[in-house]
Design an enzyme around this catalytic site. Structure first.
Site, PDB file in Angstrom:
ATOM      1  N   ARG A  87       0.820  -1.208   0.000  1.00  0.00           N
ATOM      2  CA  ARG A  87       0.000   0.000   0.000  1.00  0.00           C
ATOM      3  C   ARG A  87       0.852   1.256   0.000  1.00  0.00           C
ATOM      4  O   ARG A  87       0.502   2.253  -0.623  1.00  0.00           O
ATOM      5  CB  ARG A  87      -0.948  -0.009   1.205  1.00  0.00           C
ATOM      6  CG  ARG A  87      -2.142  -0.916   0.990  1.00  0.00           C
ATOM      7  CD  ARG A  87      -2.999  -0.973   2.218  1.00  0.00           C
ATOM      8  NE  ARG A  87      -2.402  -1.803   3.250  1.00  0.00           N
ATOM      9  CZ  ARG A  87      -2.662  -1.701   4.546  1.00  0.00           C
ATOM     10  NH1 ARG A  87      -3.500  -0.781   4.975  1.00  0.00           N
ATOM     11  NH2 ARG A  87      -2.096  -2.512   5.417  1.00  0.00           N
ATOM     12  N   SER A 106      -5.962   4.089   4.777  1.00  0.00           N
ATOM     13  CA  SER A 106      -5.468   2.722   4.755  1.00  0.00           C
ATOM     14  C   SER A 106      -4.823   2.385   3.408  1.00  0.00           C
ATOM     15  O   SER A 106      -3.766   1.759   3.367  1.00  0.00           O
ATOM     16  CB  SER A 106      -6.632   1.761   5.041  1.00  0.00           C
ATOM     17  OG  SER A 106      -6.225   0.442   4.867  1.00  0.00           O
ATOM     18  N   GLU A 142     -19.370   2.107  -2.766  1.00  0.00           N
ATOM     19  CA  GLU A 142     -18.393   1.618  -3.741  1.00  0.00           C
ATOM     20  C   GLU A 142     -18.923   1.623  -5.170  1.00  0.00           C
ATOM     21  O   GLU A 142     -18.198   1.970  -6.099  1.00  0.00           O
ATOM     22  CB  GLU A 142     -17.930   0.206  -3.360  1.00  0.00           C
ATOM     23  CG  GLU A 142     -17.136   0.142  -2.049  1.00  0.00           C
ATOM     24  CD  GLU A 142     -18.004   0.180  -0.796  1.00  0.00           C
ATOM     25  OE1 GLU A 142     -19.247   0.071  -0.920  1.00  0.00           O
ATOM     26  OE2 GLU A 142     -17.451   0.304   0.308  1.00  0.00           O
ATOM     27  N   PHE A 183     -14.793  -5.045  -1.207  1.00  0.00           N
ATOM     28  CA  PHE A 183     -15.827  -4.075  -1.602  1.00  0.00           C
ATOM     29  C   PHE A 183     -15.733  -3.681  -3.076  1.00  0.00           C
ATOM     30  O   PHE A 183     -16.729  -3.522  -3.748  1.00  0.00           O
ATOM     31  CB  PHE A 183     -15.732  -2.839  -0.701  1.00  0.00           C
ATOM     32  CG  PHE A 183     -15.662  -3.170   0.765  1.00  0.00           C
ATOM     33  CD1 PHE A 183     -16.454  -4.190   1.293  1.00  0.00           C
ATOM     34  CD2 PHE A 183     -14.806  -2.499   1.622  1.00  0.00           C
ATOM     35  CE1 PHE A 183     -16.393  -4.519   2.644  1.00  0.00           C
ATOM     36  CE2 PHE A 183     -14.745  -2.826   2.968  1.00  0.00           C
ATOM     37  CZ  PHE A 183     -15.533  -3.836   3.487  1.00  0.00           C
ATOM     38  N   HIS A 193      -5.976  -5.670   0.603  1.00  0.00           N
ATOM     39  CA  HIS A 193      -6.509  -6.674   1.517  1.00  0.00           C
ATOM     40  C   HIS A 193      -7.128  -7.855   0.766  1.00  0.00           C
ATOM     41  O   HIS A 193      -8.105  -8.455   1.211  1.00  0.00           O
ATOM     42  CB  HIS A 193      -7.554  -6.071   2.457  1.00  0.00           C
ATOM     43  CG  HIS A 193      -7.010  -5.031   3.401  1.00  0.00           C
ATOM     44  ND1 HIS A 193      -6.103  -4.081   3.006  1.00  0.00           N
ATOM     45  CD2 HIS A 193      -7.263  -4.787   4.712  1.00  0.00           C
ATOM     46  CE1 HIS A 193      -5.816  -3.301   4.037  1.00  0.00           C
ATOM     47  NE2 HIS A 193      -6.502  -3.711   5.084  1.00  0.00           N
ATOM     48  N   ASP A 204     -10.097 -10.051  10.401  1.00  0.00           N
ATOM     49  CA  ASP A 204     -11.411  -9.529  10.017  1.00  0.00           C
ATOM     50  C   ASP A 204     -12.366 -10.636   9.574  1.00  0.00           C
ATOM     51  O   ASP A 204     -13.580 -10.447   9.549  1.00  0.00           O
ATOM     52  CB  ASP A 204     -11.281  -8.495   8.894  1.00  0.00           C
ATOM     53  CG  ASP A 204     -10.878  -7.126   9.421  1.00  0.00           C
ATOM     54  OD1 ASP A 204     -10.965  -6.938  10.657  1.00  0.00           O
ATOM     55  OD2 ASP A 204     -10.471  -6.266   8.633  1.00  0.00           O
ATOM     56  N   ARG A 223      -2.528  -7.098   2.271  1.00  0.00           N
ATOM     57  CA  ARG A 223      -2.478  -6.174   3.393  1.00  0.00           C
ATOM     58  C   ARG A 223      -1.134  -6.141   4.121  1.00  0.00           C
ATOM     59  O   ARG A 223      -0.624  -5.061   4.395  1.00  0.00           O
ATOM     60  CB  ARG A 223      -3.585  -6.553   4.379  1.00  0.00           C
ATOM     61  CG  ARG A 223      -3.608  -5.675   5.586  1.00  0.00           C
ATOM     62  CD  ARG A 223      -4.434  -6.323   6.664  1.00  0.00           C
ATOM     63  NE  ARG A 223      -4.791  -5.402   7.718  1.00  0.00           N
ATOM     64  CZ  ARG A 223      -5.253  -5.798   8.889  1.00  0.00           C
ATOM     65  NH1 ARG A 223      -5.438  -7.080   9.111  1.00  0.00           N
ATOM     66  NH2 ARG A 223      -5.538  -4.928   9.810  1.00  0.00           N
TER      67      ARG A 223
END
Lengths: 328, 274
Positions: free
Chosen positions: A21, A48, A69, A94, A120, A128, A178
């Site tokens: 990221r 994030s 989204e 998403f 992710h 999660d 991630r």
């Protein structure tokens, strides 16, 4: 095909970590200063995803659409219609998870210049749980005409692929993981092109074709197998669509045995894409490492990889099998 | 007050548009006449009076944009584009056929089409993207999005409604073809939309309600939208599904059904469209 990629040995590899990221966010901010047509659309996860780096530098070209989204993806399509290079990002659960229709109809069908970058992906979101563990995205995106699919293996390749995507007009999907992960590339001369791949380690007994974080596991597996006298070619197949058929067929011909590894459902992902090429043109022994058509659960990333059979040792097992079968 | 001659001109184009819709849908043997007929005046007023566009240069950067979000009204859009000169009228006979530039739902094969519509609920968001780009580039083109009323049942429309206000998109106009009917029946029995004006107002849009067949009201509304600053405008146009063809009016049955070819001349004669 480049085979002179500088690659650090296992121990060193584990010491130098990177973060996809950060690679994405910093590259995007850099791209923004080079190209004024670049715009970025976010969906509330911009800190994030580190697209906020672009947002701070170019607030007028940065649009945070909130937890919507489908709207974000479609707004990106509208921006691209007006000539912009639109990057749109959030977690893979998403985008594309919640908006395959909008990606299909508003972006891919009109062949618009929208770059979807999702983090992710796979099991890497860990604690999660299954709702957030997107293991279908390669399959859904790969099945849509006009869409290209990329899955970089480390921070460095993520960085490079941001520029590669921007240079190539049309829709593209890039999935990121991630966690921090070992830096696999250190050489600035390595080529990253859509439809290409990199041989990170050459070998004659088997080809391990991997994408994303599984490339690192594949390299670990190759180290272990080398001690047993099994010589592995490890290919970083960062471009899953279009896929580097030449590299796959050469590997199949040279080694006669292929193992694929991906943090994705075994249906429809990298393994399927490689199998399509191998089966049609040069059938050989093949095994696919991936999530076996099941939902994940909460746990640390490493624990999940172990439970779902995606560790280096699982690749080692698959390689031993195909090598044995080949000899029969 | 608008000059009555201009109104007469627009009325004549609307009359011809209805005829082309019936003829092309009948020739195709399938399609959506109801929702095409209901919005004729709204689209005619845009292409033949309000919008800045050039059929000789469909990709002109400064053109106003029209997004047909209710993509099933493709026969309406094609009839208008052909009359405006984007392509020859004869093409209309190829609607929905193999090899035609006129697909069942609009796509980029057709000169003048701005958006590949068909999946409901997406167009307003795409319009936001265009409107944001206009502001970013310092361009004064306007973006118009025509939505079906049934389409407002899609949640994404309301995501877009929020976003357009956040970005103060006064260069964006939404038009709701409020004909009250969707495929399965009345919108108010399938999934009620009322109080519709209050909904848009609550989202902080500038709302104008008009009779969707009164050219003066239509054009006044487009002008009012253009003069409204700092927020987007929605025009709720009260219309009649199947407008102009007596047996198609108010009939969900004619949402997605073509008249038979042999019926066409009789229909057109009865309706005074010949």
């Amino acid at each position: 095909m480049e085979s002179d990629v500088q690659m650090s040995g296992t121990r060193e590899r584990k010491r130098v970590m990177g973060d996809m990221r950060t690679g994405y966010g910093e590259a995007l901010a850099e791209l923004g200063s080079i190209n004024k047509d670049v715009v970025v659309v976010g969906a509330d996860t911009t800190q994030s995803l580190k697209t906020s780096l672009f947002g701070h530098k170019f607030p007028e070209r940065f649009f945070n659409i909130g937890i919507a989204e489908s709207n974000a993806v479609s707004i990106a399509a509208g921006l691209a219609l007006a000539g912009k290079i639109a990057f749109v990002s959030t977690y893979a659960a998403f985008i594309p998870g919640k908006c395959v229709d909008q990606i299909r109809n508003a972006i891919a069908y009109p062949n618009l210049n929208v770059k979807i970058v999702a983090s992710h992906a796979g099991l890497s979101v860990g604690p999660d749980g299954a709702s957030h563990q997107q293991v279908e995205d390669i399959a859904t995106m790969r099945a849509i005409p006009n869409m290209r699919v990329l899955a970089p293996a480390d921070e460095y390749s993520t960085r490079r692929l941001v520029f590669t995507m921007a240079e190539s007009s049309g829709p593209c999907y890039m999935r990121l993981a991630r966690p921090k992960s070992p830096l696999l590339y250190t050489n600035g001369d390595v080529r990253f092109a859509i439809g290409s791949s990199n041989i990170l380690r050459d070998g004659n007994d088997v080809a391990i074709i991997a994408c994303g974080l599984m490339v690192s596991e594949a390299l670990d597996a190759a180290d272990t197998l080398a001690e047993e006298g099994i010589s592995c070619r490890v290919i970083d197949m960062y471009s899953i669509k279009p896929i580097d058929s030449d590299a796959i067929l050469k590997a199949a011909r040279d080694t006669g045995a292929v193992v694929t590894a991906e943090e994705h459902n075994i249906f429809g992902g990298l393994g399927s894409a490689v199998a399509e090429v191998v089966c049609e043109h040069n059938p050989c022994m093949m095994k696919r490492i991936g999530v076996k058509d099941t939902f994940g659960e909460s746990g640390e990333h490493d624990e999940l990889l172990a439970k779902y059979g995606l560790k280096a040792r699982d690749i080692v097992g698959a390689v031993r099998e195909v090598v044995r079968a080949k000899k029969r | 007050m608008m000059q009555s001659q201009e109104i007469l001109r627009l009325k004549e184009i609307a009359r011809r548009t209805r005829r082309l819709i019936i003829e092309s849908v009948a020739e195709a043997g399938s399609g959506h006449p109801g929702g095409s007929l209901s919005a004729v005046e709204l689209v005619v007023a845009l292409y033949f009076h309000k919008m800045r566009h050039d059929p000789k240069n469909p990709r002109w950067e400064d053109r106003d944009r029209f997004i047909l979000s209710k993509g099933h009204a493709a026969p309406l859009l094609y009839s208008v584009l052909a009359q405006a000169g984007y392509f020859p009228l004869e093409e209309l006979k190829t609607l929905r056929k193999m090899g035609s530039m006129l697909q069942g739902h609009p796509d980029f094969r057709t000169p003048g089409v701005e958006y590949c519509a068909g999946s409901e609920g997406i167009g307003l968001s795409v319009g936001i993207g265009l409107a944001l780009a206009a502001k970013l580039d310092g361009k004064d083109y306007r973006t118009y999005v025509l939505l079906g009323d049934g389409e407002l049942q899609e949640g994404q429309v309301w995501e877009a409604a929020m976003a357009a206000v956040k970005y103060r998109l006064d260069n964006l106009t939404a038009i709701v073809d409020r004909n009250g009917i969707q495929q399965d029946g009345l919108t108010e029995s399938i999934m009620p939309l009322e109080p519709l004006e209050a909904k848009w107002k609550a989202f902080n849009w500038h709302v104008i309600q008009i009779d969707g067949y009164d050219f003066e009201q239509i054009i006044d509304a487009y002008n009012e939208a253009e003069q409204t600053i700092n927020r987007p405008t929605v025009i709720i146009a009260h219309t009649t599904k199947g407008k102009g063809i007596s047996f198609m009016e108010w009939s969900p049955q004619w949402h997605g059904q073509a008249p038979k070819k042999e019926q066409v001349s009789k229909i057109l004669e009865e309706m005074g469209l010949l």
